[in-house]
Design a protein around this motif. Structure first.
Motif, PDB file in Angstrom:
ATOM      1  N   LYS A 187       0.658  -1.157  -0.111  1.00 14.18           N
ATOM      2  CA  LYS A 187       0.059   0.005  -0.188  1.00 14.18           C
ATOM      3  C   LYS A 187       1.000   1.258   0.003  1.00 14.18           C
ATOM      4  O   LYS A 187       1.929   1.345   0.491  1.00 14.18           O
ATOM      5  CB  LYS A 187      -0.965   0.130   1.217  1.00 14.18           C
ATOM      6  CG  LYS A 187      -1.848  -0.978   1.076  1.00 14.18           C
ATOM      7  CD  LYS A 187      -2.771  -0.641   2.309  1.00 14.18           C
ATOM      8  CE  LYS A 187      -4.087  -1.964   2.398  1.00 14.18           C
ATOM      9  NZ  LYS A 187      -4.985  -1.724   3.416  1.00 14.18           N
ATOM     10  N   SER A 188       0.460   2.264  -0.560  1.00 13.31           N
ATOM     11  CA  SER A 188       1.247   3.670  -0.630  1.00 13.31           C
ATOM     12  C   SER A 188       1.204   4.278   0.769  1.00 13.31           C
ATOM     13  O   SER A 188       0.400   3.933   1.587  1.00 13.31           O
ATOM     14  CB  SER A 188       0.688   4.631  -1.575  1.00 13.31           C
ATOM     15  OG  SER A 188      -0.931   4.838  -1.253  1.00 13.31           O
ATOM     16  N   THR A 218       0.359   7.116   1.457  1.00 15.08           N
ATOM     17  CA  THR A 218      -0.886   7.977   1.566  1.00 15.08           C
ATOM     18  C   THR A 218      -1.950   7.187   2.326  1.00 15.08           C
ATOM     19  O   THR A 218      -2.767   7.707   3.059  1.00 15.08           O
ATOM     20  CB  THR A 218      -1.235   8.759   0.614  1.00 15.08           C
ATOM     21  OG1 THR A 218      -1.441   7.882  -0.457  1.00 15.08           O
ATOM     22  CG2 THR A 218      -0.310   9.833  -0.068  1.00 15.08           C
TER      23      THR A 218
END
Length: 110
Positions: free
Chosen positions: A52-53, A55
């Protein structure tokens, strides 16, 4: 020697029991908070493993912080309600004790 009429315990013993009970409640609260923090770290590590990023991870962290804040606010409300019930109960017991002795409180409703 001052005694606690509720439990017929000496005042110092009653204070010690109360402090031990308070400490146990606080320790349980801390244990729960540590468990929540541990779960949050685990979830973050799983998110990183899943790719997952940053952000998305930051948004999830903010969501968890909001949940913790809300939980803390709810805990305060629950504690206030329990204290109110405790005070009301003790006030009634006190009035009953006074009544048994032929005494009463003057209540000013103004």
């Amino acid at each position: 020697m001052a005694t606690n009429t509720r439990d017929n315990l000496p005042a110092n013993v009653a204070r010690r029991v109360k402090s031990e009970m308070d400490r146990a409640v606080k320790e349980e609260y801390l244990r729960q908070q540590r468990n929540i923090a541990h779960t949050a770290k685990w979830a973050e590590s799983q998110s990183k493993k899943a790719g997952k990023s940053a952000t998305v991870i930051e948004l999830e962290r903010k969501e968890m912080e909001e949940e913790l804040r809300t939980t803390a606010e709810q805990l305060v409300l629950v504690r206030r309600e329990r204290l109110r019930v405790l005070y009301d109960t003790e006030a009634k017991e006190w009035e009953e004790e006074l009544s048994k002795r032929g005494l009463a409180l003057v209540v000013d409703d103004s």
